[in-house]
Scaffold this active site. Structure first.
Site, mmCIF file in Angstrom:
data_model
loop_
_atom_site.group_PDB
_atom_site.id
_atom_site.type_symbol
_atom_site.label_atom_id
_atom_site.label_comp_id
_atom_site.label_asym_id
_atom_site.label_seq_id
_atom_site.Cartn_x
_atom_site.Cartn_y
_atom_site.Cartn_z
ATOM 1 N N TYR A 81 -12.174 -1.576 -3.602
ATOM 2 C CA TYR A 81 -12.650 -1.766 -2.223
ATOM 3 C C TYR A 81 -14.168 -1.587 -2.110
ATOM 4 O O TYR A 81 -14.664 -1.247 -1.038
ATOM 5 C CB TYR A 81 -11.926 -0.805 -1.280
ATOM 6 C CG TYR A 81 -10.610 -1.345 -0.721
ATOM 7 C CD1 TYR A 81 -10.565 -2.552 -0.014
ATOM 8 C CD2 TYR A 81 -9.422 -0.648 -0.857
ATOM 9 C CE1 TYR A 81 -9.377 -3.038 0.524
ATOM 10 C CE2 TYR A 81 -8.224 -1.131 -0.324
ATOM 11 C CZ TYR A 81 -8.209 -2.329 0.372
ATOM 12 O OH TYR A 81 -7.031 -2.814 0.909
ATOM 13 N N HIS A 98 -2.338 -5.342 1.564
ATOM 14 C CA HIS A 98 -3.641 -5.982 1.384
ATOM 15 C C HIS A 98 -3.393 -7.419 0.966
ATOM 16 O O HIS A 98 -2.451 -7.683 0.223
ATOM 17 C CB HIS A 98 -4.458 -5.294 0.275
ATOM 18 C CG HIS A 98 -5.538 -6.177 -0.288
ATOM 19 N ND1 HIS A 98 -6.740 -6.338 0.343
ATOM 20 C CD2 HIS A 98 -5.557 -7.004 -1.366
ATOM 21 C CE1 HIS A 98 -7.478 -7.210 -0.367
ATOM 22 N NE2 HIS A 98 -6.779 -7.620 -1.396
ATOM 23 N N ASN A 124 -2.051 0.444 6.685
ATOM 24 C CA ASN A 124 -1.507 -0.791 7.258
ATOM 25 C C ASN A 124 -0.675 -1.616 6.271
ATOM 26 O O ASN A 124 -0.603 -2.830 6.370
ATOM 27 C CB ASN A 124 -2.632 -1.613 7.893
ATOM 28 C CG ASN A 124 -3.714 -2.002 6.900
ATOM 29 O OD1 ASN A 124 -3.612 -1.666 5.729
ATOM 30 N ND2 ASN A 124 -4.716 -2.716 7.365
ATOM 31 N N ARG A 165 2.504 -6.170 9.339
ATOM 32 C CA ARG A 165 1.795 -5.036 9.939
ATOM 33 C C ARG A 165 2.363 -4.664 11.301
ATOM 34 O O ARG A 165 2.433 -3.473 11.640
ATOM 35 C CB ARG A 165 0.300 -5.326 9.993
ATOM 36 C CG ARG A 165 -0.349 -5.173 8.600
ATOM 37 C CD ARG A 165 -1.715 -5.750 8.537
ATOM 38 N NE ARG A 165 -2.443 -5.396 7.303
ATOM 39 C CZ ARG A 165 -3.552 -5.998 6.901
ATOM 40 N NH1 ARG A 165 -4.084 -6.977 7.624
ATOM 41 N NH2 ARG A 165 -4.139 -5.626 5.788
ATOM 42 N N LYS A 198 0.816 -1.218 0.000
ATOM 43 C CA LYS A 198 0.000 0.000 0.000
ATOM 44 C C LYS A 198 0.857 1.280 0.000
ATOM 45 O O LYS A 198 2.059 1.237 0.269
ATOM 46 C CB LYS A 198 -0.931 -0.032 1.213
ATOM 47 C CG LYS A 198 -1.988 -1.148 1.144
ATOM 48 C CD LYS A 198 -2.956 -1.081 2.332
ATOM 49 C CE LYS A 198 -4.048 -2.140 2.222
ATOM 50 N NZ LYS A 198 -4.991 -2.070 3.378
ATOM 51 N N GLU A 217 -9.495 -10.582 -7.920
ATOM 52 C CA GLU A 217 -8.531 -9.491 -7.766
ATOM 53 C C GLU A 217 -7.340 -9.682 -8.702
ATOM 54 O O GLU A 217 -6.837 -8.718 -9.295
ATOM 55 C CB GLU A 217 -8.100 -9.386 -6.297
ATOM 56 C CG GLU A 217 -9.253 -8.916 -5.420
ATOM 57 C CD GLU A 217 -8.988 -8.991 -3.921
ATOM 58 O OE1 GLU A 217 -9.896 -8.628 -3.157
ATOM 59 O OE2 GLU A 217 -7.882 -9.401 -3.502
ATOM 60 N N PHE A 231 -15.229 4.405 7.027
ATOM 61 C CA PHE A 231 -13.876 4.785 6.636
ATOM 62 C C PHE A 231 -13.639 4.685 5.125
ATOM 63 O O PHE A 231 -12.528 4.883 4.644
ATOM 64 C CB PHE A 231 -12.844 3.916 7.378
ATOM 65 C CG PHE A 231 -13.036 2.428 7.180
ATOM 66 C CD1 PHE A 231 -12.582 1.787 6.043
ATOM 67 C CD2 PHE A 231 -13.673 1.668 8.155
ATOM 68 C CE1 PHE A 231 -12.754 0.424 5.852
ATOM 69 C CE2 PHE A 231 -13.855 0.291 7.975
ATOM 70 C CZ PHE A 231 -13.396 -0.321 6.819
ATOM 71 N N THR A 286 -5.400 -6.722 10.916
ATOM 72 C CA THR A 286 -5.680 -5.452 10.232
ATOM 73 C C THR A 286 -5.114 -4.261 11.006
ATOM 74 O O THR A 286 -4.488 -3.369 10.426
ATOM 75 C CB THR A 286 -7.206 -5.270 10.067
ATOM 76 O OG1 THR A 286 -7.741 -6.455 9.468
ATOM 77 C CG2 THR A 286 -7.535 -4.069 9.205
ATOM 78 N N ARG A 337 -2.032 -14.089 4.706
ATOM 79 C CA ARG A 337 -2.729 -13.346 5.758
ATOM 80 C C ARG A 337 -2.020 -13.499 7.102
ATOM 81 O O ARG A 337 -2.005 -12.566 7.919
ATOM 82 C CB ARG A 337 -4.209 -13.742 5.804
ATOM 83 C CG ARG A 337 -4.938 -13.216 4.543
ATOM 84 C CD ARG A 337 -6.424 -13.372 4.584
ATOM 85 N NE ARG A 337 -7.096 -12.554 5.575
ATOM 86 C CZ ARG A 337 -7.548 -11.309 5.382
ATOM 87 N NH1 ARG A 337 -7.342 -10.699 4.228
ATOM 88 N NH2 ARG A 337 -8.183 -10.673 6.337
HETATM 89 P P1 GTP Z 1 -7.209 -5.884 3.370
HETATM 90 O O1 GTP Z 1 -6.254 -6.990 3.098
HETATM 91 O O2 GTP Z 1 -6.653 -4.523 2.985
HETATM 92 O O3 GTP Z 1 -8.584 -6.146 2.801
HETATM 93 O O4 GTP Z 1 -7.303 -5.824 4.975
HETATM 94 P P2 GTP Z 1 -8.127 -6.752 5.954
HETATM 95 O O5 GTP Z 1 -8.796 -7.861 5.193
HETATM 96 O O6 GTP Z 1 -7.200 -7.109 7.058
HETATM 97 O O7 GTP Z 1 -9.196 -5.726 6.520
HETATM 98 P P3 GTP Z 1 -10.652 -5.322 5.954
HETATM 99 O O8 GTP Z 1 -10.942 -6.052 4.671
HETATM 100 O O9 GTP Z 1 -11.607 -5.438 7.072
HETATM 101 O O10 GTP Z 1 -10.461 -3.767 5.652
HETATM 102 C C1 GTP Z 1 -9.925 -3.327 4.419
HETATM 103 C C2 GTP Z 1 -8.993 -2.165 4.678
HETATM 104 O O11 GTP Z 1 -9.773 -1.052 5.114
HETATM 105 C C3 GTP Z 1 -7.971 -2.371 5.796
HETATM 106 O O12 GTP Z 1 -6.819 -3.062 5.401
HETATM 107 C C4 GTP Z 1 -7.636 -0.933 6.162
HETATM 108 O O13 GTP Z 1 -6.725 -0.363 5.231
HETATM 109 C C5 GTP Z 1 -8.992 -0.258 6.008
HETATM 110 N N1 GTP Z 1 -9.674 -0.180 7.301
HETATM 111 C C6 GTP Z 1 -10.258 -1.191 7.997
HETATM 112 N N2 GTP Z 1 -10.766 -0.740 9.165
HETATM 113 C C7 GTP Z 1 -10.500 0.593 9.197
HETATM 114 C C8 GTP Z 1 -10.780 1.644 10.137
HETATM 115 O O14 GTP Z 1 -11.364 1.423 11.188
HETATM 116 N N3 GTP Z 1 -10.334 2.894 9.794
HETATM 117 C C9 GTP Z 1 -9.674 3.153 8.632
HETATM 118 N N4 GTP Z 1 -9.271 4.410 8.363
HETATM 119 N N5 GTP Z 1 -9.402 2.205 7.736
HETATM 120 C C10 GTP Z 1 -9.798 0.948 8.009
HETATM 121 MG MG MG Z 2 -10.011 -7.535 3.467
#
Ligand code: GTP
Ligand code: MG
Length: 138
Positions: free
Chosen positions: A49, A115, A112, A102, A9, A126, A57, A91, A85
């Site tokens: 996304y 992805h 973070n 992370r 990212k 994807e 968010f 996350t 993962r």
């Molecule tokens: P990805 O691999 O990026 O999909 O991450 P994930 O699967 O661990 O998390 P999720 O799919 O729930 O969320 C997608 C992305 O949204 C996260 O990786 C973060 O970049 C962002 N995100 C999730 N929760 C928050 C939040 O509370 N605040 C903000 N600003 N961003 C968030």
């Molecule tokens: Mg995700």
């Protein structure tokens, strides 16, 4: 052997961490079989996304993903989706296990660093969104 889709990212490309993050993948037995650096528009980030469109968010997430280049990748290995993962960590970096990407590199729950696809269906979707078959070199 399985493939998954990964993004390094903007927070990580900005800090020149592509090599350090790839080293984590390689140490875990994942092979980078496709990789390209691209700069998403906010609309393209929003499309990627879109499952999060209703989350509070979402707008911040799209702005962030379009704020600097990303590195889009395909990782290959045994159980690649789960392994990736695991190497990424939780996350929210505050909850991520020591040694994960992370835990070491992420700046916040939003910024973070990486992805990773969460299931075989999303991985296939994807990968196809970012790469042609010709670009996948196993
Ligand atoms: P990805 O691999 O990026 O999909 O991450 P994930 O699967 O661990 O998390 P999720 O799919 O729930 O969320 C997608 C992305 O949204 C996260 O990786 C973060 O970049 C962002 N995100 C999730 N929760 C928050 C939040 O509370 N605040 C903000 N600003 N961003 C968030
Ligand atoms: Mg995700």
């Amino acid at each position: 052997i399985q493939r998954t889709f990964s993004i390094i990212k903007p927070d990580a490309t900005r800090r020149n961490l592509t090599g350090k993050i790839n080293a984590k993948f390689e140490e875990a037995g994942l092979r980078v079989v496709a990789q390209k650096r691209i700069h998403l528009s906010k609309a393209q980030a929003g499309e990627f996304y879109k499952v999060h469109a209703e989350r509070p968010f979402y707008d911040e997430l799209c702005e962030f993903m379009a704020s600097a280049p990303i590195v889009a990748q395909v990782l290959e290995g045994e159980d690649a989706i789960a392994k990736n993962r695991e190497v990424m960590g939780a996350t929210n970096p505050a909850d991520a296990d020591a040694g994960t990407i992370r835990a070491e590199f992420a700046e916040s729950v939003g910024e973070n660093s990486v992805h990773g696809s969460d299931a075989p269906e999303t991985a296939a979707e994807e990968i196809a969104y970012f790469f042609s078959g010709l670009e996948l070199v196993g």
